[in-house]
Design a protein around this motif. Structure first.
Motif, short mmCIF file in Angstrom:
data_model
loop_
_atom_site.label_atom_id
_atom_site.label_comp_id
_atom_site.label_asym_id
_atom_site.label_seq_id
_atom_site.Cartn_x
_atom_site.Cartn_y
_atom_site.Cartn_z
N PHE A 116 69.45 -20.42 -69.63
CA PHE A 116 70.40 -19.39 -69.22
C PHE A 116 70.56 -19.20 -67.73
O PHE A 116 71.47 -18.52 -67.29
N SER A 119 72.39 -22.96 -64.69
CA SER A 119 73.68 -23.63 -64.70
C SER A 119 74.57 -23.26 -63.53
O SER A 119 75.72 -23.64 -63.49
N ASN A 120 74.03 -22.49 -62.58
CA ASN A 120 74.77 -22.16 -61.37
C ASN A 120 76.12 -21.53 -61.67
O ASN A 120 77.14 -22.22 -61.74
N VAL A 121 76.05 -20.25 -61.84
CA VAL A 121 77.25 -19.48 -62.18
C VAL A 121 78.46 -19.91 -61.37
O VAL A 121 78.37 -20.12 -60.17
N THR A 124 81.40 -25.23 -63.43
CA THR A 124 81.70 -25.44 -64.84
C THR A 124 81.21 -26.79 -65.34
O THR A 124 81.82 -27.39 -66.20
N VAL A 126 78.92 -27.24 -67.16
CA VAL A 126 78.41 -27.10 -68.51
C VAL A 126 79.50 -27.27 -69.56
O VAL A 126 79.21 -27.28 -70.74
N ASP A 127 80.73 -27.42 -69.11
CA ASP A 127 81.82 -27.42 -70.08
C ASP A 127 81.75 -28.52 -71.12
O ASP A 127 82.00 -28.31 -72.29
N ILE A 130 79.17 -27.77 -73.67
CA ILE A 130 79.60 -26.70 -74.57
C ILE A 130 80.61 -27.20 -75.58
O ILE A 130 80.55 -26.87 -76.76
N LYS A 131 81.55 -28.00 -75.07
CA LYS A 131 82.60 -28.47 -75.97
C LYS A 131 82.06 -29.37 -77.05
O LYS A 131 82.69 -29.58 -78.08
N ASP A 136 76.35 -23.63 -80.25
CA ASP A 136 76.09 -23.09 -81.58
C ASP A 136 74.68 -23.34 -82.06
O ASP A 136 74.17 -22.63 -82.90
N GLU A 163 78.54 -13.10 -82.44
CA GLU A 163 78.54 -13.53 -81.04
C GLU A 163 78.22 -12.37 -80.11
O GLU A 163 77.57 -12.56 -79.06
N ARG B 113 75.70 -12.89 -59.88
CA ARG B 113 74.66 -13.82 -59.49
C ARG B 113 73.64 -13.18 -58.57
O ARG B 113 72.43 -13.38 -58.71
N ASN B 177 79.98 -15.32 -67.72
CA ASN B 177 79.83 -15.99 -66.42
C ASN B 177 79.23 -17.38 -66.54
O ASN B 177 79.66 -18.31 -65.87
N TRP B 184 84.55 -17.22 -76.17
CA TRP B 184 83.99 -15.95 -76.59
C TRP B 184 85.10 -15.04 -77.12
O TRP B 184 86.25 -15.15 -76.72
#
Lengths: 201, 201
Positions: A116, A119-121, A124, A126-127, A130-131, A136, A163, B113, B177, B184
């Motif tokens: 959590f 991932s360095n807010v 992106t 992480v996209d 996630i995709k 999940d 969620e 952050r 974020n 979501w």
DNA sequence: GGTTTATTTGAAACGCGTAATGAAAAATTC
DNA sequence: GAATTTTTCATTACGCGTTTCAAATAAACC
């Protein structure tokens, strides 16, 4: 058919082999010595390449760390499933699962940090992960439990409730981990409170 | 009374002046250029000292960043108060406040952050800040709103409900974020869902 | 005023993640 | 086999947070 002169690109097999090797070494270092020990220099030594070579294969350190998410989420899920094993009614299952989820992250701060907080807010990277549906993993169990508890509910409602529950639990875990000096209510009180609105909906 | 030879320690006034200067410069850089721009090298140049001098005054970068929390939390609170200003009933106030809280953090990722993801999980440097009561700033408003909504509730119950709500909202903001590529549910759906159990308790 | 002393400050260095660019490798072309 | 080409890999370097330890400073002592 004349191929262009030049060194050929890495084959799919080579790509997979390298990524697998990196992933295994990263997980090995992580398991033995924790989050902070997984540095690019350390990892590249173990893999047998220069640190910058890792960047030819991964967008950055975050992408490598994401390879570790799957294992951690699986372990967390196994923990939750173990805690609900002996529960016979759906409300008890949900309560036990919720409590187990939060206490898992509280008791494994490195895991929490890995999943959590690494991932360095705002970035992106992480996209793609996630995709691929990985979010999940470990979280779908709450959707299943809620569906079992409330079989007549509409799918969209189940989604929102489960969620929101997951996000709420993550928030509780974050607070316990990050602001640990604060006198938060007990975990069971907070998780029961979170669950109250989810179940009653 | 013979004082020991040697350079005298910094006076309280000197200590305060330096910390204030550092805090002001840090906030100035942060406001102008965002979270990433607040580096020790950058900050020390602005303050007019070497980077390592900062470590003689602060335990680390985290402690400096914590000086910025108060301003950010005040701003967030002002935002929430603005959004509930025209609400006439307590349930609407709570719903609007909850929504405003989450959207504030969603729309200010650097602020999120700074406050929630820069304290290096597991390291308890934040304890002194917390014990000074600063965690309540910006969050106490939810306790007040809940008390207004449910005046007959016991204090301990209000604490659990409001703190669970705050933790849950933080979790929602974190998910928005950090895992922003995930679909979501809408913020209002999630905040209403969070609030459902808090209000009904 | 020179010496000693205690504190403050800062230079040098470390490992961190990562970018830029040159060297090396592996292929085709002539 | 040498030259060319394309891709891969690695060296060098940057700014990052932070530690170690030496230099600088400001006081008392003689």
């Amino acid at each position: 058919m004349t191929k262009a002169a030049g060194r050929p690109p890495r084959s799919d097999a080579e790509i997979l082999e390298f990524r697998t090797r990196v992933s295994e070494h990263a997980m090995s270092i992580y398991r033995a010595e924790g989050f902070e020990a997984v540095s690019m220099r350390r990892l590249s030594k173990r893999v047998g390449c220069a640190p910058t070579t890792l960047y030819a294969h991964f967008a950055g350190k975050t992408e490598i760390l994401m390879l570790l998410w799957a294992d951690v989420l699986s372990e967390m899920e196994a923990h939750v499933r173990d805690k609900i094993q002996d529960k016979t009614n759906t409300a008890d299952s949900l309560a036990a699962a919720t409590y187990a989820f939060v206490t898992y992250w509280r008791d494994h701060p490195d895991d929490f940090r890995l999943v959590f907080m690494s991932s360095n807010v705002g970035k992106t990277d992480v996209d793609s992960f996630i995709k691929a549906g990985n979010v999940d993993r470990g979280f779908a169990i709450f959707k299943d439990l809620l569906r079992a508890h409330d079989p007549g509910a509409v799918d969209a409602d189940i989604d929102i409730r489960s969620e929101t529950l997951v996000a709420g639990m993550i928030g509780v875990a974050l607070c316990l981990n990050t602001i640990s000096g604060y006198a938060w209510p007990s975990v069971s009180r907070m998780t029961d409170q979170l669950l109250a609105g989810i179940i009653a909906s």
